[in-house]
Design an enzyme around this catalytic site. Sequence first.
Site, PDB file in Angstrom:
ATOM      1  N   ASP A 106      -0.586   7.332  57.495  1.00 34.46           N
ATOM      2  CA  ASP A 106      -1.808   7.308  56.695  1.00 34.46           C
ATOM      3  C   ASP A 106      -1.446   7.237  55.207  1.00 34.46           C
ATOM      4  OD1 ASP A 106      -2.253  10.610  58.009  1.00 34.46           O
ATOM      5  OD2 ASP A 106      -0.968  10.023  56.337  1.00 34.46           O
TER       6      ASP A 106
ATOM      7  N   ASP B 106      -2.431   8.477  51.444  1.00 34.99           N
ATOM      8  CA  ASP B 106      -3.180   9.441  50.630  1.00 34.99           C
ATOM      9  C   ASP B 106      -3.121   9.015  49.171  1.00 34.99           C
ATOM     10  OD1 ASP B 106      -3.582  10.895  52.936  1.00 34.99           O
ATOM     11  OD2 ASP B 106      -1.872  12.218  52.593  1.00 34.99           O
TER      12      ASP B 106
ATOM     13  N   ASP C  10       6.261  20.376  48.792  1.00 34.66           N
ATOM     14  CA  ASP C  10       7.400  21.065  49.400  1.00 34.66           C
ATOM     15  C   ASP C  10       8.757  20.384  49.163  1.00 34.66           C
ATOM     16  OD1 ASP C  10       6.481  19.037  51.046  1.00 34.66           O
ATOM     17  OD2 ASP C  10       6.183  20.309  52.811  1.00 34.66           O
TER      18      ASP C  10
HETATM   19  P1  ATP Z   1       3.568  13.172  57.867  1.00 35.24           P
HETATM   20  O1  ATP Z   1       4.109  11.830  57.528  1.00 35.24           O
HETATM   21  O2  ATP Z   1       4.100  13.662  59.154  1.00 35.24           O
HETATM   22  O3  ATP Z   1       2.095  13.266  57.721  1.00 35.24           O
HETATM   23  P2  ATP Z   1       3.624  14.563  55.386  1.00 35.24           P
HETATM   24  O4  ATP Z   1       4.759  14.997  54.515  1.00 35.24           O
HETATM   25  O5  ATP Z   1       2.727  13.495  54.847  1.00 35.24           O
HETATM   26  O6  ATP Z   1       4.218  14.147  56.784  1.00 35.24           O
HETATM   27  P3  ATP Z   1       1.270  16.160  55.580  1.00 35.24           P
HETATM   28  O7  ATP Z   1       1.056  17.386  56.375  1.00 35.24           O
HETATM   29  O8  ATP Z   1       0.463  14.947  55.836  1.00 35.24           O
HETATM   30  O9  ATP Z   1       2.815  15.839  55.729  1.00 35.24           O
HETATM   31  O10 ATP Z   1       1.141  16.598  54.054  1.00 35.24           O
HETATM   32  C1  ATP Z   1       0.860  15.705  53.002  1.00 35.24           C
HETATM   33  C2  ATP Z   1       1.580  16.152  51.722  1.00 35.24           C
HETATM   34  O11 ATP Z   1       1.114  17.443  51.339  1.00 35.24           O
HETATM   35  C3  ATP Z   1       3.097  16.281  51.887  1.00 35.24           C
HETATM   36  O12 ATP Z   1       3.762  15.079  51.626  1.00 35.24           O
HETATM   37  C4  ATP Z   1       3.435  17.358  50.882  1.00 35.24           C
HETATM   38  O13 ATP Z   1       3.588  16.786  49.614  1.00 35.24           O
HETATM   39  C5  ATP Z   1       2.193  18.234  50.860  1.00 35.24           C
HETATM   40  N1  ATP Z   1       2.340  19.403  51.742  1.00 35.24           N
HETATM   41  C6  ATP Z   1       1.959  19.512  53.032  1.00 35.24           C
HETATM   42  N2  ATP Z   1       2.228  20.722  53.528  1.00 35.24           N
HETATM   43  C7  ATP Z   1       2.795  21.421  52.532  1.00 35.24           C
HETATM   44  C8  ATP Z   1       3.301  22.755  52.402  1.00 35.24           C
HETATM   45  N3  ATP Z   1       3.283  23.600  53.428  1.00 35.24           N
HETATM   46  N4  ATP Z   1       3.795  23.125  51.199  1.00 35.24           N
HETATM   47  C9  ATP Z   1       3.819  22.273  50.151  1.00 35.24           C
HETATM   48  N5  ATP Z   1       3.365  21.021  50.212  1.00 35.24           N
HETATM   49  C10 ATP Z   1       2.861  20.586  51.372  1.00 35.24           C
HETATM   50 MG    MG Z   2       0.824  12.779  55.909  1.00 32.95          MG
END
Ligand code: ATP
Ligand code: MG
Length: 441
Positions: free
Chosen positions: A64, A66, A145
């Site tokens: 996705d 964002d 993170d």
């Molecule tokens: P995926 O590709 O599996 O969705 P993702 O890194 O995009 O992995 P998401 O859960 O969609 O994970 O989170 C979107 C963004 O929000 C991450 O890239 C990160 O920058 C931030 N984020 C998510 N969870 C946390 C957390 N627990 N602490 C800090 N930042 C976070």
């Molecule tokens: Mg994501």
Amino acid sequence: MTEIRKSDDVSPPQIIPRPEHNISRAHISKPALKVLYRLKDAGYQAFLVGGSVRDLLLGHQPKDFDVATDARPEEVRALFGNSRLIGRRFRLAHVRFGREIIEVATFRGTGNGDPSDGEHVIHESGRILKDNAWGSIEEDAIRRDFTVNALYYNIADFSIWDFAGGVDDIAHGWLRLIGDPETRYREDPVRMLRAARLAAKLGLELHPEAAEPVPRLADLLDGVPPARLFDEFLKLFQSGHALESYRKLAQLGLFEHLFPMTARVLADDSQQDFRELIEAALANTDWRIAEELPVTPMFLFAVLLWRPVKDRAATLMQDEGLSPGRALAQAAADINAQQVARVALPKRFSLPMREVLQLQGRFEDQRPRRVRSLLQHKRFRAAYDLLLLRAQVGEVPGELAEFWTAAQQGDSESEPAPAQRARRRRRRRPRRRQGNSTPAP
Ligand code: ATP
Ligand code: MG
């Protein structure tokens, strides 16, 4: 929770101009581009952010897209007819294009970086306002993170803004936390799970500094709400990298905090076949996802809990004299109750899971009527899939699995017309006996 990163600690980004990176608009979804351009044309900053920029740099197709902007949620709402505001604590705009939703978030200041975590707010009043406090793009970046998640793709000139050295880390294959790892894990222990998951999914190596505190801090996961751990379970085990994620979790000492009873059985060296059973199920789940076949958490939970349930049933038979069938039912209920206190599998999954576990006790009964009735059971298919895995690792004889494979073929060949079948079932029901001996699990 401590706020270690104040705005005055924030340094400006390294800006990587378009000719020096490989992200092309051709790989960004049309809806995401539309949102980015409309924000920019209205005079706002607009960036693609987070996982999508990271995935594109790694050459993966993001799941996705964002968007981050300096426009406030109400301003985003006003720009897009097809949008709505969601979230009370973290106000976001969702812009919908058919089945695709683009999430548009306003830059946020320091505070709890995790958008899905509501807990700290309940503990400390005032946190709600803080979490929604808007900030600069720099602040937005460092509350994230991992360094690879703090990358922003600027639609104004197609450059990448890198706030924490993420581009370099990607080039070296590192997954590294922003800031002091221990502090970041203490702020939000789920980041340890995210470390295991993202390392597995992205094929990055968890940087030694990020890996070092994990075994020491793993206990902190016990304080995370079970519902949030279930959300993470789905991301860990149903995103196509279940086997690798599981191995990373085990290696980091995290798995035992998600499935303590399972881990206890696995810790016993003689349980090699259970380890194989789990790994085969996870590999199969990954294969199903790659083939775009449906998957359900109830099946993986059944696999993970099978041996604890089987062992508990044996104890119940021995100590309380329960019949094998009753023992298995009771054991499935007991183990489930303990497990959901850790990872909150919703009832709509845990009830069928318990049936799948219970049915394992009925495969040895090969009397024709019992066979027919088991074949008709709503959970037969899932129970049979677990039986196949058990046979694959040598826990039950291969002939038993073959018998049930053949029984289904026989059943479908002699499949009666639906009306006939309904009648047959009605007639059979009153004659069904209670308390039949069920073979030992
Ligand atoms: P995926 O590709 O599996 O969705 P993702 O890194 O995009 O992995 P998401 O859960 O969609 O994970 O989170 C979107 C963004 O929000 C991450 O890239 C990160 O920058 C931030 N984020 C998510 N969870 C946390 C957390 N627990 N602490 C800090 N930042 C976070
Ligand atoms: Mg994501």
